[in-house]
Design a protein around this motif. Sequence first.
Motif, PDB file in Angstrom:
ATOM      1  N   TYR A  59     -45.510  27.921   5.268  1.00 29.04           N
ATOM      2  CA  TYR A  59     -45.188  28.333   3.700  1.00 29.04           C
ATOM      3  C   TYR A  59     -45.714  29.581   3.412  1.00 29.04           C
ATOM      4  O   TYR A  59     -45.168  30.382   2.635  1.00 29.04           O
ATOM      5  CB  TYR A  59     -45.933  27.182   2.850  1.00 29.04           C
ATOM      6  N   ARG A  60     -46.816  29.871   4.077  1.00 31.56           N
ATOM      7  CA  ARG A  60     -47.485  31.332   3.792  1.00 31.56           C
ATOM      8  C   ARG A  60     -46.483  32.427   3.988  1.00 31.56           C
ATOM      9  O   ARG A  60     -46.335  33.347   3.573  1.00 31.56           O
ATOM     10  CB  ARG A  60     -48.697  31.450   4.461  1.00 31.56           C
ATOM     11  N   ALA A  61     -45.869  32.292   5.281  1.00 30.87           N
ATOM     12  CA  ALA A  61     -44.716  33.267   5.637  1.00 30.87           C
ATOM     13  C   ALA A  61     -43.478  33.388   4.786  1.00 30.87           C
ATOM     14  O   ALA A  61     -43.438  34.327   4.564  1.00 30.87           O
ATOM     15  CB  ALA A  61     -43.987  32.643   7.033  1.00 30.87           C
ATOM     16  N   ASP A  80     -49.662  24.491  12.404  1.00 33.72           N
ATOM     17  CA  ASP A  80     -50.273  24.681  10.982  1.00 33.72           C
ATOM     18  C   ASP A  80     -48.991  24.982  10.182  1.00 33.72           C
ATOM     19  O   ASP A  80     -48.336  25.744  10.185  1.00 33.72           O
ATOM     20  CB  ASP A  80     -50.844  25.893  11.306  1.00 33.72           C
ATOM     21  N   THR A  81     -48.645  23.849   9.302  1.00 34.13           N
ATOM     22  CA  THR A  81     -47.351  24.118   8.489  1.00 34.13           C
ATOM     23  C   THR A  81     -47.664  24.905   7.238  1.00 34.13           C
ATOM     24  O   THR A  81     -46.947  25.640   6.507  1.00 34.13           O
ATOM     25  CB  THR A  81     -46.802  22.673   8.066  1.00 34.13           C
ATOM     26  N   GLY A  82     -49.067  24.955   6.777  1.00 31.10           N
ATOM     27  CA  GLY A  82     -49.425  25.907   5.757  1.00 31.10           C
ATOM     28  C   GLY A  82     -48.929  27.380   5.970  1.00 31.10           C
ATOM     29  O   GLY A  82     -48.362  28.064   5.096  1.00 31.10           O
ATOM     30  N   VAL A 118     -37.550  25.773  -0.838  1.00 30.54           N
ATOM     31  CA  VAL A 118     -38.509  26.184  -0.059  1.00 30.54           C
ATOM     32  C   VAL A 118     -38.833  24.996   1.042  1.00 30.54           C
ATOM     33  O   VAL A 118     -38.881  25.287   2.307  1.00 30.54           O
ATOM     34  CB  VAL A 118     -39.650  26.648  -0.743  1.00 30.54           C
ATOM     35  N   ARG A 119     -38.965  23.883   0.632  1.00 31.10           N
ATOM     36  CA  ARG A 119     -39.550  22.860   1.443  1.00 31.10           C
ATOM     37  C   ARG A 119     -38.345  22.159   2.174  1.00 31.10           C
ATOM     38  O   ARG A 119     -38.853  22.170   3.658  1.00 31.10           O
ATOM     39  CB  ARG A 119     -39.958  21.437   0.537  1.00 31.10           C
ATOM     40  N   ASN A 120     -37.090  22.351   1.876  1.00 28.14           N
ATOM     41  CA  ASN A 120     -36.199  21.899   2.599  1.00 28.14           C
ATOM     42  C   ASN A 120     -35.843  22.706   3.676  1.00 28.14           C
ATOM     43  O   ASN A 120     -35.479  22.301   4.912  1.00 28.14           O
ATOM     44  CB  ASN A 120     -34.625  21.952   1.941  1.00 28.14           C
ATOM     45  N   GLY A 172     -51.301  19.908   7.022  1.00 25.98           N
ATOM     46  CA  GLY A 172     -50.322  20.128   5.832  1.00 25.98           C
ATOM     47  C   GLY A 172     -50.865  19.460   4.599  1.00 25.98           C
ATOM     48  O   GLY A 172     -51.973  18.927   4.375  1.00 25.98           O
ATOM     49  N   ARG A 173     -49.965  18.847   3.792  1.00 27.60           N
ATOM     50  CA  ARG A 173     -49.972  18.224   2.446  1.00 27.60           C
ATOM     51  C   ARG A 173     -49.090  17.166   2.370  1.00 27.60           C
ATOM     52  O   ARG A 173     -49.497  16.224   1.746  1.00 27.60           O
ATOM     53  CB  ARG A 173     -49.668  19.186   1.250  1.00 27.60           C
ATOM     54  N   ASP A 174     -48.074  17.199   3.244  1.00 23.35           N
ATOM     55  CA  ASP A 174     -47.007  15.964   3.060  1.00 23.35           C
ATOM     56  C   ASP A 174     -46.652  15.515   4.496  1.00 23.35           C
ATOM     57  O   ASP A 174     -45.470  15.016   4.645  1.00 23.35           O
ATOM     58  CB  ASP A 174     -45.964  16.354   2.351  1.00 23.35           C
ATOM     59  N   ILE A 175     -47.400  15.789   5.557  1.00 29.51           N
ATOM     60  CA  ILE A 175     -47.009  15.373   6.784  1.00 29.51           C
ATOM     61  C   ILE A 175     -46.797  14.120   6.760  1.00 29.51           C
ATOM     62  O   ILE A 175     -45.838  13.283   7.457  1.00 29.51           O
ATOM     63  CB  ILE A 175     -48.042  15.960   7.877  1.00 29.51           C
ATOM     64  N   ASN A 206     -49.797  17.591  -7.986  1.00 22.26           N
ATOM     65  CA  ASN A 206     -49.242  17.377  -9.395  1.00 22.26           C
ATOM     66  C   ASN A 206     -47.701  17.802  -9.184  1.00 22.26           C
ATOM     67  O   ASN A 206     -46.898  17.534 -10.337  1.00 22.26           O
ATOM     68  CB  ASN A 206     -49.781  17.526 -10.440  1.00 22.26           C
ATOM     69  N   ARG A 207     -47.341  18.624  -8.238  1.00 19.65           N
ATOM     70  CA  ARG A 207     -45.830  18.882  -7.958  1.00 19.65           C
ATOM     71  C   ARG A 207     -45.242  17.776  -7.937  1.00 19.65           C
ATOM     72  O   ARG A 207     -45.407  16.795  -7.553  1.00 19.65           O
ATOM     73  CB  ARG A 207     -45.790  20.050  -7.086  1.00 19.65           C
ATOM     74  N   GLU A 208     -43.771  17.857  -8.306  1.00 21.91           N
ATOM     75  CA  GLU A 208     -42.787  16.922  -8.271  1.00 21.91           C
ATOM     76  C   GLU A 208     -42.410  16.583  -6.897  1.00 21.91           C
ATOM     77  O   GLU A 208     -42.427  15.364  -6.607  1.00 21.91           O
ATOM     78  CB  GLU A 208     -41.526  17.281  -9.241  1.00 21.91           C
TER      79      GLU A 208
END
Length: 221
Positions: free
Chosen positions: A37-39, A32-34, A106-108, A127-130, A184-186
Amino acid sequence: MSFNIAIDGPAGAGKSTIAKQLAKKLNFIYVDTGAMYRALAYYFLTRQISITSVEEVAKVVEEAKVEIAYENNKQQVILNGENVTNYLREENVGEAASVTSAYGCVRNHLLNLQQDLAAKKDVIMDGRDIGTCVLPEAPLKIYLTASSHTRAKRRYDELIQKGEHPDFDEIEAGIKERDERDMNREIAPLKQAEDAILVDSSSMTIEEVVQTIYKLAKERM
Ligand code: DC
């Protein structure tokens, strides 16, 4: 070589419920990659970092060491040595994760961890970008979605079951706002990968969705 399944989609589409059941059926590990990000969002909130400032977040993100462990097959998120799993499902943590996950730093910070897990084991990662960024070579990619109304209704029912008194319109507005930000994020926006299979769960049961993806996985294994 490991076999990986990528499941992406908007908040409330049922990704984690479906992925957990599939992982059990296929004997794969669910990632669960979300929650990762939540952590990080939880870390920023507890440190009282101004999450709307990318500079402030960038200053501290490297201090937050995120690790994943499994207890009875359930993913646990360890933040700087502490198991924070139970704090991550709160609405404000999800909100903050949606804001801070738009930042490249954060993503890196999480990308290597996600790719390492998938390189070592057969995983179902949601996730969103898997499918688009984390595991572009995954042999099976699913884009799981449902109408915002359906997703809001599911969340509403969940809260009613917990004995809360939610406002449906507020929930639906929150879901739409989250979609807007995630899509819509870059960097690494939520979108269907070109080779992903679209599954719209609006009028499907959980079992039907699990069965559909299970069949697709078996055909490719
Ligand atoms: O799936 P979730 O609600 O636990 O995710 C929380 C937030 O984290 C979501 O709004 C967007 C972000 N996220 C992301 O940007 N990329 C991922 N692979 C997973 C989640």
